[in-house]
Design a protein around this motif. Structure first.
Motif, short mmCIF file in Angstrom:
data_model
loop_
_atom_site.label_atom_id
_atom_site.label_comp_id
_atom_site.label_asym_id
_atom_site.label_seq_id
_atom_site.Cartn_x
_atom_site.Cartn_y
_atom_site.Cartn_z
N VAL A 1 0.88 -1.23 0.04
CA VAL A 1 0.01 -0.04 0.15
C VAL A 1 0.90 1.28 -0.05
O VAL A 1 1.89 1.43 0.72
CB VAL A 1 -1.12 -0.05 1.08
CG1 VAL A 1 -0.02 0.00 2.59
CG2 VAL A 1 -1.92 1.22 1.07
N VAL A 2 0.37 2.10 -0.66
CA VAL A 2 1.25 3.36 -1.02
C VAL A 2 0.58 4.59 -0.67
O VAL A 2 -0.41 4.61 -1.15
CB VAL A 2 2.07 3.47 -2.38
CG1 VAL A 2 3.12 2.42 -2.55
CG2 VAL A 2 0.91 3.35 -3.36
N GLY A 3 1.05 5.70 -0.05
CA GLY A 3 0.60 6.85 0.41
C GLY A 3 1.36 7.73 1.08
O GLY A 3 2.29 7.43 1.45
N ASP A 4 0.70 8.70 1.59
CA ASP A 4 1.54 9.59 2.55
C ASP A 4 0.38 10.50 3.27
O ASP A 4 -0.23 11.45 2.62
CB ASP A 4 2.28 10.33 1.92
CG ASP A 4 3.27 11.38 2.62
OD1 ASP A 4 3.45 11.43 3.88
OD2 ASP A 4 3.91 12.49 2.34
N PRO A 5 0.17 10.29 4.55
CA PRO A 5 0.99 9.31 5.48
C PRO A 5 0.32 8.04 5.38
O PRO A 5 -0.55 7.64 4.65
CB PRO A 5 0.58 9.99 6.88
CG PRO A 5 -0.88 10.34 6.76
CD PRO A 5 -0.70 11.02 5.51
N ILE A 6 1.04 6.91 5.80
CA ILE A 6 0.84 5.39 5.45
C ILE A 6 1.19 4.65 6.90
O ILE A 6 0.59 3.60 6.87
CB ILE A 6 1.89 4.83 4.27
CG1 ILE A 6 1.14 3.85 3.56
CG2 ILE A 6 3.34 4.67 4.77
CD1 ILE A 6 -0.19 4.02 3.07
N GLY A 7 1.63 5.48 7.81
CA GLY A 7 1.92 4.36 9.02
C GLY A 7 0.77 4.04 9.64
O GLY A 7 0.81 2.83 10.57
#
Length: 271
Positions: free
Chosen positions: A9-15
């Motif tokens: 899974v990719v993105g920002d934020p992602i934690g």
């Protein structure tokens, strides 16, 4: 099928993402030796990230703020991703990266799991990509009137245009977030801090509350549901992830195992 492929899974934020928990549980359940990670990719960086992936990468789950970038990378693009104006899924194919949007079927399935009543009109709080997908999904379930309540009405014009082009040709209106909440379903896509006591109170006459967020939980809108029907962000996440799992693997998704893993992670505050 190859024994060890990679997804993320990719993105920002992602934690905060629960996607690795759900997908890994699914792989374990069906006996696939695949990996699935969370990778921070900032806005504007998706094309470069995808270009650097090796042949052992099979698929990406795409979250904010990259969903429109994912659509632009798609070759081919599914009809539902084109309709939504965004993609939350990229799947490697022989002819390129397929761009799809599993938020639409995922949102429809999440509501139908909890509610078998009519969906004739809806209010959607928020006007971004998730709001567009949720509104289109409600149109798939029968909604012919959609009200978008947003903090900046001028920024919702693109979302309103997308929803108006649904094949059912719904009547779409855009108003301020302090406007009246009507319909059979209210879908909240706004942050918890935007859910003021006044907004929560205006949602109380709608029989179905669909809160697309799962962290933090419960949001003010979700906490005030009482005896009404609540569709949660975890419901949405599980159903859209199950759709992605099928696209990535070609194997039926183990829905119960995915949901159980998500519930357990939320209960212990882990991912």
């Amino acid at each position: 099928m190859p024994a060890a492929l990679h997804c993320a899974v990719v993105g920002d934020p992602i934690g905060h993402s629960l996607s690795p928990t759900l997908h890994r549980a699914a792989y374990t359940s069906v006996g696939l030796d695949w990996s699935y990670d969370a990778v921070r990719v900032p806005s504007g960086g998706l094309a470069r990230f995808v270009a650097g992936l090796g042949a052992d990468w099979r698929g990406l789950s795409v979250t904010m703020p990259l969903k429109r970038e994912a659509l632009a990378l798609g070759e081919p693009v599914t009809d539902r991703a084109r309709t939504a104006g965004s993609a939350n899924t990229l799947v490697r194919r022989a002819d390129g990266w397929l761009a799809d949007n599993t938020d639409l079927p995922g949102a429809a399935a999440a509501v139908r799991e909890r509610w078998d009543g009519p969906v004739r009109s809806v209010t959607v709080l928020g006007g971004g990509a998730t709001a567009a997908s949720a509104a289109l999904a409600m149109c798939d379930l029968g909604a012919r009137e959609v009200r978008l309540l947003v903090r900046s009405p001028e920024r919702a014009a693109a979302t309103a245009a997308l929803v108006r082009h649904h094949p059912a040709l719904p009547v779409v209106s855009v108003g301020d977030l302090d406007g009246p909440v009507i319909g059979d379903v209210v879908v909240s896509t706004v942050p918890a801090e935007a859910q003021t006591p006044d907004l929560v109170a205006r949602c109380r006459d709608v029989p179905v509350v669909f809160e697309v967020r799962y962290d933090p939980w419960p949001t003010p809108v979700a906490a005030a549901v009482g005896g009404r029907v609540l569709v949660s962000g975890l419901d949405l996440l599980v159903h859209q992830a199950a759709e992605q799992f099928v696209l990535f693997t070609g194997v039926p998704a183990p829905l119960a195992e995915m949901r159980g893993a998500g519930e357990a992670a939320l209960s212990r505050g882990a991912r």
